[in-house]
Motif scaffolding. Structure first.
Motif, short mmCIF file in Angstrom:
data_model
loop_
_atom_site.label_atom_id
_atom_site.label_comp_id
_atom_site.label_asym_id
_atom_site.label_seq_id
_atom_site.Cartn_x
_atom_site.Cartn_y
_atom_site.Cartn_z
N ARG A 229 0.83 -1.20 0.00
CA ARG A 229 0.00 0.00 0.00
C ARG A 229 0.87 1.26 0.00
N ALA A 230 1.92 1.27 0.83
CA ALA A 230 2.80 2.43 0.90
C ALA A 230 3.45 2.71 -0.44
N LYS A 231 3.96 1.67 -1.08
CA LYS A 231 4.58 1.83 -2.40
C LYS A 231 3.59 2.45 -3.39
N ALA A 232 2.38 1.89 -3.44
CA ALA A 232 1.39 2.37 -4.41
C ALA A 232 0.97 3.81 -4.12
N GLN A 233 0.87 4.17 -2.84
CA GLN A 233 0.48 5.54 -2.49
C GLN A 233 1.56 6.54 -2.88
N ILE A 234 2.81 6.17 -2.69
CA ILE A 234 3.89 7.05 -3.14
C ILE A 234 3.86 7.18 -4.67
N ASN A 235 3.68 6.06 -5.37
CA ASN A 235 3.61 6.09 -6.83
C ASN A 235 2.53 7.04 -7.32
N GLU A 236 1.31 6.91 -6.77
CA GLU A 236 0.17 7.65 -7.31
C GLU A 236 0.02 9.04 -6.71
N ASN A 237 0.29 9.18 -5.43
CA ASN A 237 0.13 10.50 -4.81
C ASN A 237 1.31 11.42 -5.10
N VAL A 238 2.52 10.86 -5.15
CA VAL A 238 3.71 11.68 -5.35
C VAL A 238 4.22 11.63 -6.79
N LYS A 239 3.83 10.55 -7.51
CA LYS A 239 4.26 10.36 -8.90
C LYS A 239 5.77 10.13 -9.01
N ILE A 240 6.30 9.29 -8.12
CA ILE A 240 7.71 8.91 -8.18
C ILE A 240 7.81 7.40 -7.95
N PRO A 241 8.93 6.79 -8.32
CA PRO A 241 9.11 5.37 -8.01
C PRO A 241 9.21 5.14 -6.51
N ALA A 242 8.81 3.97 -6.09
CA ALA A 242 8.97 3.52 -4.71
C ALA A 242 9.01 2.00 -4.75
N TYR A 243 9.46 1.39 -3.68
CA TYR A 243 9.67 -0.05 -3.71
C TYR A 243 9.16 -0.67 -2.41
N ALA A 244 8.77 -1.94 -2.50
CA ALA A 244 8.30 -2.66 -1.32
C ALA A 244 8.89 -4.07 -1.32
N SER A 245 9.29 -4.53 -0.14
CA SER A 245 9.86 -5.87 -0.01
C SER A 245 9.31 -6.52 1.25
N ALA A 246 9.35 -7.86 1.25
CA ALA A 246 8.73 -8.63 2.32
C ALA A 246 9.75 -9.34 3.19
N MET A 247 9.55 -9.25 4.49
CA MET A 247 10.25 -10.09 5.45
C MET A 247 9.47 -11.39 5.60
N PRO A 248 10.11 -12.57 5.66
CA PRO A 248 11.56 -12.78 5.74
C PRO A 248 12.25 -12.96 4.39
N GLU A 249 11.49 -12.96 3.28
CA GLU A 249 12.06 -13.26 1.96
C GLU A 249 13.23 -12.36 1.63
N LEU A 250 13.16 -11.07 1.94
CA LEU A 250 14.22 -10.15 1.55
C LEU A 250 15.56 -10.52 2.20
N CYS A 251 15.51 -11.24 3.31
CA CYS A 251 16.74 -11.65 3.97
C CYS A 251 17.46 -12.78 3.21
N HIS A 252 16.79 -13.35 2.23
CA HIS A 252 17.39 -14.42 1.44
C HIS A 252 17.96 -13.90 0.13
N ASN A 253 17.87 -12.59 -0.13
CA ASN A 253 18.37 -12.05 -1.39
C ASN A 253 18.68 -10.55 -1.29
N GLU A 254 17.68 -9.73 -1.10
CA GLU A 254 17.87 -8.28 -1.14
C GLU A 254 18.87 -7.78 -0.11
N LEU A 255 18.89 -8.41 1.05
CA LEU A 255 19.79 -7.97 2.11
C LEU A 255 21.24 -7.94 1.65
N ALA A 256 21.61 -8.90 0.79
CA ALA A 256 22.99 -8.94 0.30
C ALA A 256 23.34 -7.71 -0.52
N GLY A 257 22.34 -7.08 -1.11
CA GLY A 257 22.58 -5.92 -1.95
C GLY A 257 22.88 -4.65 -1.19
#
Length: 361
Positions: A229-257
């Motif tokens: 919801r936060a990502k979509a609200q930033i996209n539509e209300n602010v008109k900029i990119p935003a991103y959303a990730s889920a715990m615990p999945e992000l700890c298996h990939n995104e965290l390394a980045g």
């Protein structure tokens, strides 16, 4: 200057998005009251699965339904965001179609296919073709207040009806109590003079000025819905990119980045905002602690902040987070000097697609 949540939201707001956000508690109450007179769903076959269909600001109702209802039900909930109706849909399916306008082409196509497959249909809409189809099919029709300015501002209005429909089908109970606790928490949040969002003033300024982009982290079903919801609200209300990730999945990939995050000359181009609640698995809480250490220790430290939910029960805490991120998006829109209401690009897309009707093999 519009008062919202005990916070001040300034700037152009041609469609009254701040007022609609502030009206969320009343919206939930009105939706519950309006659902009282709706009959059904009624079917001869036992329900063995539920499908929630919707897109964009309407589609979040399916996410909310799944997050809140699935832990209490004996049947699975599948969220469909697209044209296709799952092959398993049949006479033992309860298909809940949500479209604020009633004219969302993906939802209309999927709902029609579900009806043709013998599913019991429930429609949630302010009118349009979906309302016409529901009447033609004799399906329960939960009507949404059409005066709400945009689908994403109707999150309360579209989210109560699916829960009530599940209760009417004998799959849930106690929805009035859920809504009551949610309304109480939202009003408490609004009455507060010192809110969680106030602590994010530096983030609001930096994101609004284009210095950083937000990445929202959510853990468990509630946190994942809030982050989306936060990502979509930033996209539509602010008109900029935003991103959303889920715990615990992000700890298996995104965290390394994050280990080499940012550039020394510019600092971190991203900021993490974690959306926390009391229903997190204990190991997810530990993962947040570890992630914070990684962000702080990166080559260029990544800014990190948290918004925490309060309230009695899962629905109250989920909507408390939704409310806070909605306010956050409005404050960032004001800092960026952007009108949060209209989204011309999406209107342009719908016009384009209308001139190129879908053709199926």
């Amino acid at each position: 200057m519009t008062r919202s949540t005990g916070l001040e939201v300034t700037g152009t707001d041609s469609m009254g998005m701040a007022a609609a956000t502030h009206a969320l508690p009343a919206q939930l109450e009105a939706a519950l009251a309006a659902a009282v007179d709706v009959v059904g769903p009624a079917g001869s076959d036992p329900i063995t699965n539920v499908v929630a269909m919707g897109m964009g600001g309407s589609g979040v109702a399916g996410d909310i339904t799944s997050a809140l209802a699935a832990p209490h039900m004996r049947v699975p909930v599948t969220v469909v965001k697209g044209y296709e109706c799952p092959a398993f849909v049949g006479p033992q399916t309860l298909a809940i179609a949500v479209s604020f306008s009633g004219n969302t082409e993906e939802t209309l196509e999927a709902a029609t296919a579900a009806h043709d497959a013998g599913a019991s249909i429930v429609a949630v809409t302010s009118g349009g073709q979906l309302a016409e189809l529901a009447r033609h099919w004799g399906a329960p029709l939960y009507e949404v207040d059409s005066s709400i300015p945009m689908p994403r501002a109707a999150v309360g209005a579209i989210s109560v009806a699916p829960l009530v429909a599940l209760e009417r089908a004998g799959l849930l109970s106690g929805i009035a109590g859920w809504v009551g606790a949610t309304v109480a928490q939202l009003r408490s949040r609004q009455d507060s003079t010192d809110t969680e969002v106030d602590s994010l003033d530096e983030f609001v300024s930096a994101i609004g000025n284009g210095e950083m982009l937000p990445v929202f982290y959510g853990g468990g079903a509630l946190g994942v819905v809030a982050a989306g919801r936060a990502k979509a609200q930033i996209n539509e209300n602010v008109k900029i990119p935003a991103y959303a990730s889920a715990m615990p999945e992000l700890c298996h990939n995104e965290l390394a980045g994050w280990d080499q995050a940012g550039r020394l000359i510019d600092g971190s181009p991203l900021a993490v905002i974690a959306l926390r609640h009391d229903f997190e698995h204990p190991q997810i809480r530990r993962r947040y602690d570890f992630t914070r250490r990684i962000l702080d220790g990166a080559r260029v430290a990544v800014p990190y902040a948290e918004l925490r939910a309060a309230g009695e029960g899962a629905m109250a805490q989920l909507f408390d987070l939704i409310y806070q991120v909605d306010v956050l998006s409005l404050r960032i829109a004001a800092a960026a000097q952007r009108d949060p209401g209209p989204v011309p690009l999406l209107t342009e897309l719908k016009t384009y697609l209308a001139g190129h009707p879908a053709r199926h093999p």
